[in-house]
Design an enzyme around this catalytic site. Structure first.
Site, PDB file in Angstrom:
ATOM      1  N   PHE C 149       0.881  -1.241  -0.041  1.00 12.36           N
ATOM      2  CA  PHE C 149      -0.046   0.185   0.053  1.00 12.36           C
ATOM      3  C   PHE C 149       0.971   1.130  -0.134  1.00 12.36           C
ATOM      4  O   PHE C 149       0.254   2.190  -0.492  1.00 12.36           O
ATOM      5  CB  PHE C 149      -0.934  -0.043   1.222  1.00 12.36           C
ATOM      6  CG  PHE C 149      -0.108   0.329   2.465  1.00 12.36           C
ATOM      7  CD1 PHE C 149       0.075   1.841   3.065  1.00 12.36           C
ATOM      8  CD2 PHE C 149       0.376  -0.597   3.288  1.00 12.36           C
ATOM      9  CE1 PHE C 149       0.832   1.976   4.006  1.00 12.36           C
ATOM     10  CE2 PHE C 149       0.844  -0.453   4.722  1.00 12.36           C
ATOM     11  CZ  PHE C 149       1.229   0.932   4.855  1.00 12.36           C
ATOM     12  N   LYS C 173      -1.395  -7.733  -8.668  1.00  4.07           N
ATOM     13  CA  LYS C 173      -2.144  -7.297  -7.637  1.00  4.07           C
ATOM     14  C   LYS C 173      -1.726  -6.329  -6.864  1.00  4.07           C
ATOM     15  O   LYS C 173      -0.871  -6.680  -5.784  1.00  4.07           O
ATOM     16  CB  LYS C 173      -2.499  -8.862  -6.932  1.00  4.07           C
ATOM     17  CG  LYS C 173      -3.762  -8.963  -6.099  1.00  4.07           C
ATOM     18  CD  LYS C 173      -3.541  -9.342  -4.640  1.00  4.07           C
ATOM     19  CE  LYS C 173      -2.879  -8.449  -3.615  1.00  4.07           C
ATOM     20  NZ  LYS C 173      -3.301  -7.383  -3.230  1.00  4.07           N
ATOM     21  N   GLU C 176      -4.905  -3.838  -1.673  1.00  3.04           N
ATOM     22  CA  GLU C 176      -6.290  -3.550  -1.736  1.00  3.04           C
ATOM     23  C   GLU C 176      -6.724  -2.435  -1.016  1.00  3.04           C
ATOM     24  O   GLU C 176      -7.962  -1.778  -0.908  1.00  3.04           O
ATOM     25  CB  GLU C 176      -7.211  -4.800  -1.320  1.00  3.04           C
ATOM     26  CG  GLU C 176      -6.834  -5.208   0.215  1.00  3.04           C
ATOM     27  CD  GLU C 176      -5.821  -5.840   0.496  1.00  3.04           C
ATOM     28  OE1 GLU C 176      -4.511  -5.701  -0.499  1.00  3.04           O
ATOM     29  OE2 GLU C 176      -5.461  -6.426   1.691  1.00  3.04           O
ATOM     30  N   CYS C 281       9.754   1.405   3.340  1.00  2.00           N
ATOM     31  CA  CYS C 281      10.756   0.371   3.626  1.00  2.00           C
ATOM     32  C   CYS C 281      12.211   1.079   3.639  1.00  2.00           C
ATOM     33  O   CYS C 281      12.989   0.259   4.252  1.00  2.00           O
ATOM     34  CB  CYS C 281      10.643  -0.769   2.889  1.00  2.00           C
ATOM     35  SG  CYS C 281      11.288  -0.502   1.030  1.00  2.00           S
ATOM     36  N   GLU C 383       9.697  -3.328  13.044  1.00  2.00           N
ATOM     37  CA  GLU C 383       9.518  -2.321  11.952  1.00  2.00           C
ATOM     38  C   GLU C 383       8.093  -1.591  12.364  1.00  2.00           C
ATOM     39  O   GLU C 383       6.975  -2.194  11.973  1.00  2.00           O
ATOM     40  CB  GLU C 383       9.383  -3.172  10.405  1.00  2.00           C
ATOM     41  CG  GLU C 383       9.154  -2.023   9.362  1.00  2.00           C
ATOM     42  CD  GLU C 383       9.232  -2.783   7.985  1.00  2.00           C
ATOM     43  OE1 GLU C 383       8.735  -3.771   7.753  1.00  2.00           O
ATOM     44  OE2 GLU C 383       9.800  -1.855   7.243  1.00  2.00           O
TER      45      GLU C 383
END
Lengths: 496, 496, 496, 496
Positions: C149, C173, C176, C281, C383
């Site tokens: 995301f 993909k 969502e 990240c 994280e």
């Protein structure tokens, strides 16, 4: 007296009535031999031998050519003492330094062993629909190398393994001052299995050189020497339509920043300035100190450290460096020191006319340190090529860069600093082809390429390494389509 | 009458009292404009503009430089009709062919958009213990391009995008016969965001060229034209110490093997021999038929197929090819046909003095087919550069190869065959830089490099593609060591 | 309410009775749409579309494939505002940051435009006598990408242009949580001329993912997300025989040395730690200060600088960063802060439950600074993926390196120093895939490759750049010999 | 009886009470020795030795690592007879073939000698303004190789030199059927100067393999063997987060076109099908003849030529091929012949249970030719790994391609033709990783890479060559900026 001949078609050739020239032993000042000077005919014989050998040699696979070099590397390692002795005797450099030179040459041989990888072309499937294209790097034919006295082994090995592994045949004209190392190399390559005629050596002077430059069978010329000769070689070879890379002189500066590690500066400058008596195109001959304090510290430190330096005969490994190549060159170097003194510089350590016990006729100049040199002095503008380190003092790195960038030469240069930003700024802005950071002799390793900028190199490709492969090959591009269907003629420029 | 000026620092420059020369419209034979011929001062202005722009341009990141080319590509595509019209009018080639030329130029722009990848240097950690080394490919400074009339857009685009994306600034001297396309390109690059002075265009003749070749600020010269001029350019630029690549003339042969697909041969030869009236350095001007039967079949097939060819004005896309560049060149081409006839060749299809209705003063020569040509004929040895296809008949591929390999030129060549072994043998043994298999115009795509062998190219690096990047950059090798510990001075040649 | 569907064969697909999930607008906390969740059948439809498109797409030349990307780049630039709005709305990041993300994605598109160069194979003439060999890099077929995301545009663009320019077809993909950007990208590619079926987008959750991982038509999977999922993806894809690169989580440390430029540290850390709310990240989430003095200076400096930071809604470009992706994630981030506090760390700046006027239901956490963190705290090991910067104080660079090298993750890291030797030592010894020197977010540019070490990446090839090309192609090596002469059978292993 | 141990930390290790397994001499059928089978502890000892050696080995410069391989090459050449004897005795292949295998292994050593070139990273100056970025290829740590019985020297040498020259340390688990060659190699490397622990050899079975696959210190696994095991290795290594390349089985087809050179086909098929008794993953085990006429001619020609083939003991260089590896494998191969016969194929030449005088207990199967094989036969679907050549007859190249492309395996394949277009069509459309044109064993040379498609290879990188370097290294990308000026914090994604 022993006459040193040529090497043509795997035979030593000494023609009757050939002109000859004395080959000195610089450590003693004695004449060790006479070297034959090839006339045009002899040089053409060498070219003809190479031309004939090319027809077969070019068809040998790269891997098989490389395997001869694998064997040659073994032989160089086995014979390093013999070869170092030949170098030391005729050149005057100390044996440990001669071995260092050989080792550097071996590294190029090692690189050339990778020829199957290095000679790969590029393949594209479908440059157009069902049309493929690829490149092939073909040998040129006969190529020539003309090499200087100061590295009688290393510089020939910058060229020979690269040229022959690409499928060329070679005619080398080494320096007539110390020709024996090149002949020894030729014999080792023969022993390693190199077919006859692939490498030929002609000793000589202008007549041999002019023949190489004008003979239409010679496709390319590599030269290392002084800038005036390099320029002449480049012009002449180009005027005859050849490709040419001609490497000339240098005046390599080190910038010593206020934050430099002084011990490292002093230790490494000693070797870089005085090693091989300064007869290196990468010798560090000018130190530019930034800030008065570093100037004083460096002069004091060097002065002290130089007391330990020993100049002497080549065979004593305790010596740090040896004699110059000739009496004339010795006088020339000393004249530069005289000139600096006369023009106002300060001779801090004076190496003129040193006494080397037992070798009073050798061509020695001791390590010399000159302070307060200025850019307008003759000794600053010239390449001295002797064990002379000149110091210029400036206030800022900007001034130091201007000095370097305005000098005629742009071979090597170096900065001493601990600061990453200073190093990056220097590397980015300095006009030189080989740049060191805390490395005073930034000679690229064999798998990179060697070359300077400005009037230190004429041509576009550097020597050895990736550029060496490109220099010694010509590109062929194939475009291939196999016909299955019919189509109409295309009158426009086809766009794939 | 309209005067075509120069492009310096983003302005059109027309100096008073400048010498001028007529620019013809070959399709009609009329004079369309006058082009100003730069004197030494004007040329130096352009060099000065480029020199000034270099200081900033070289610091722009490769990615940002490339982005101007991305935009330039868009503009070329948007303006393709306008640009094709300029080409057609001044050169005479048909619009469909002019667009093909532009498209080929765009492909080089596309390739140059990849500059961030193409300009990568090589990095080695630990060339010695904790010593790193890497290479950086720096721009040269001001570089010059001198381009021919036959591709007023494509050839400038072989050079400009490559040179500027590497960080150089450029002075182009296009052909004075059809200068408008180059000026239009300069304006599009300006529109794409190229800073002023990075590209400059001077129109001119020998005076401008000699200035470019001798000015010490010009670092490199790329030339495309005829061999005698190429040789002169290479000599002169080299004598001034510059790097130079000079591409010259051609005489491109196709070998037609007995097993060739005849339809493909005929269809593709029509375009390759007569497209752009044969005014291409890659034009296929000699067909070498192997075996009597193929000779007869090819002559008959071509004779029939050539009946459909239409020569005429540039704006009619039904025409296959157009007028030659000048009245003088038309006479020259026809003199070659006369000479072939006089020396015993058979003029199968005679294109001399064609009637082109409505364009009686245009510089037209029709498609011409000559059989039974022999290697000793003057028309065979010369580069005709017109719509003339000569046929030589031989018995074996070996004879055909000897013909090609003994010719002065070695630009392109082609073989027609279905046999893999024949094709491989041909590619391996033919002495030419660009080789086609069933591809009569084997122009390398933009991501390979263009160049011939023998007297078709002087220099070592081909133009555009990977070699283009190398030509327009100079290598800097950095060797870096950061000091942590102390160590002794090293007097021997350091071996890493 | 608007339902966001899938993109299959150039059509938006919304099946009846599909499961759906709410798509929130984090800035306001409201639900903006429902996204359809693909079941296995729908996912297989996308795979089937890609499989069908592959047959043709793989035959398109690399240059033609690249030209669609040239056009796509233009469209991305023209539509950057629209796309940034979609990102901001669904993700919450501020528009200036969304545009930065898009720009980074465009850079990969630009790189992929160089496909003709990047897809070149290697050609060797004479691997054996008259035997040639070359490599061809063929597309794999259908490949899948599963993206997170936090970069709804950039991460898909790390994969899509690389994969399709190599000739593969793609099923994406996307997350969502913010699916609209990916669908918009798909439409722009369609507009740019991409044939239908080459790119397909399925929205979904575990069912879609499992289908992609197990369907035998999918040849390769690229994943970016958290480490547990990355590990699962890598295992599962590998168990089905696929190639896989799975990029996971990170805990990126910056070492702040005593000689660091404090202003640069503070300024750059603000962006690196809090930009995009730390949902990157490559976010810099731990500062390791060396020496007590730098620890204090950094805390004080950050504390002061953080007062100017504004958190708020995505559309206000004055905000520095925006909401977190979800209410659950907000609570999770705050729980980490709670935990640090509970375990003894010092919350210097507390961003928990900030008041953002007018957006009281948005998922906001303010910039948080935590001092005196220790390696055994839970908040250090995890994280956090929020706007939380933790500071650990150590005495030496060695201690700092141990911290980094012992952490589970090895994505990015950075050192702040002025010292060249310190930087080199750090780069050499740190166990992380992406290393910055005075660069806190050392994301490799598009023409290098992105990837971490240790549990931050599963697989051998990094994403995009040169590794991306290799990942999306399979090597075919051809060895070819044409027969002229006869010879005996060879029973031994042939040695070339 | 002699017990063959392990090689750990430069010592031969034989633990008391170790499980052992018989090592046969296939030529005689006798047991020659017992090999110790490592348990988990012993395997962990080897891993620990490698782990410890890594700390130092990784810091050695690439050039110094390469020099050990230069020496290793010399030693392999000097000891080729001894090594070939070890191979022949335990494997059964004839000495000339054993030497061929060794020579192929040496070629990989030669390639690895080029490590300084192969390990170069990419350097970009100015990825952003005054920001540089470069890549470094670091070793992984401990890597493992698991190798098959059929090339006890060559396959270990596909891995070991590549892995160690990159700076990794290695644990090899060779086939327990013929372990002596690997141990001999280890000793030669020791003699060449490889530090202890860099290469370790453990003999063993599933217990050793499982330990290697699960131990967290092992970073990567290279495997060559059968497909079911390859798949297991790939799954298991991946499930433990390791990188893995696993090469499996093959069923290599040759298409024989009607225009093929029949003599070449027959001569080269004999070696490709029966050499090393067909125990090669590149063995040519299926000939697909196109057209009835070629089918008949090939069968007749092979039948006649096979009469001259001699199967026998390894030490007689007059034999063409030797025994199979074991009694069990002999029975398995014969069972495949039985099955083909039972399912309707025609056994043209029957090699079952040959009489080899003096070696009646050896594991021999003679050369076998089977005609009229069909795709549904069990013997066609399986990898027989014996001296059995099956012939399938089809009418068109399209049918032949379907056969190959539908087979489970996609390792090697070949076409015999004289036609360039046919060859290109085949190469383009065949689904296999290694493709020959008139070359039945298209094993890529050492400077290209080896690997199949479909279920013949799991992973993305091929073995040895350029891919081998990439497999055995991990990419580190450094981005560096030195601070001179201050600037504001950047909150958006920085775009360079």
């Amino acid at each position: 007296m022993n006459i040193i001949g040529h090497w043509i078609n795997d035979e030593v050739i000494i023609k009757e009535n050939s002109r000859t020239q004395a080959v000195y032993h610089p450590s003693t000042g004695e004449i060790g031999a006479q070297v034959a000077l090839a006339d045009a005919n002899t040089t053409q014989d060498a070219i003809a031998a190479a031309q004939e050998a090319f027809a077969t040699w070019k068809t040998i696979t790269p891997m098989r050519r490389a395997r001869i070099l694998f064997k040659f590397k073994e032989l160089l390692e086995q014979n390093i003492d013999t070869l170092a002795e030949l170098i030391g005797k005729e050149h005057g450099k100390i044996l440990h330094d001669a071995k260092g030179e050989i080792q550097r040459g071996i590294e190029v041989v090692e690189y050339a062993c990778g020829a199957p990888e290095l000679l790969k072309g590029e393949f594209t499937k479908n440059v157009g629909s069902e049309i493929d294209s690829w490149s092939d790097f073909a040998p040129l034919g006969v190529v020539a190398g003309i090499t200087p006295f100061n590295f009688p082994t290393m510089v020939p090995l910058w060229m020979i393994p690269m040229a022959i592994v690409c499928g060329n045949t070679f005619v080398l004209k080494p320096s007539e001052k110390d020709p024996s190392a090149a002949l020894f190399i030729a014999k080792l390559l023969h022993q390693a299995g190199l077919p006859k005629g692939v490498l030929n050596v002609v000793n000589g002077d202008k007549e041999a050189v002019d023949t190489l430059l004008s003979d239409s069978r010679v496709q390319a010329v590599s030269f290392v020497g002084s800038t005036p000769i390099a320029e002449h070689i480049y012009r002449t070879a180009s005027a005859h339509g050849k490709r040419c890379q001609a490497l000339g002189g240098a005046k390599n500066h080190a910038i010593v920043m206020p934050d430099a590690d002084l011990d490292n500066v002093i230790n490494s400058l000693l070797g870089a300035a005085f090693g091989s008596s300064g007869e290196r195109c990468m010798a560090l001959s000018v130190a530019v100190t930034v800030g008065q304090e570093m100037g004083d510290k460096l002069i004091n430190g060097l002065k002290k450290a130089m007391q330990t330096l020993k100049v002497g005969a080549y065979h004593d490994n305790d010596n740090h460096f040896g004699a110059l190549i000739s009496q004339a060159h010795k006088q020339n170097v000393q004249a530069h020191i005289d000139s600096a003194e006369r023009q106002g510089a300060n001779i801090v350590v004076d190496g003129r006319n040193p006494h080397v016990a037992g070798y009073e006729n050798g061509f020695y100049v001791g390590a010399t340190l000159i302070d307060n040199v200025t850019p307008d002095m003759d000794s600053y503008r010239a390449e001295i090529f002797g064990p002379v380190l000149q110091v210029i003092r400036v206030d800022t790195i900007a001034e130091a860069l201007i000095l370097i960038n305005q000098h005629e030469y742009g071979n090597g240069t170096c900065i001493y600093t601990q600061d990453g930003g200073t190093a990056r700024y220097f590397c980015d802005n300095v006009q030189a082809g080989m740049v060191g950071v805390n490395v005073p002799l930034p000679v690229p390793v064999a798998y990179h390429s060697f070359g300077g900028w400005k009037r230190s190199l004429f041509g576009d490709l550097h020597i050895y390494g990736p550029d060496g492969i490109r220099f010694y090959t010509k590109r062929k591009t194939i475009t291939q389509r196999w016909i299955a269907n019919k189509e109409s003629a295309i009158f426009s420029m086809p766009t794939l």
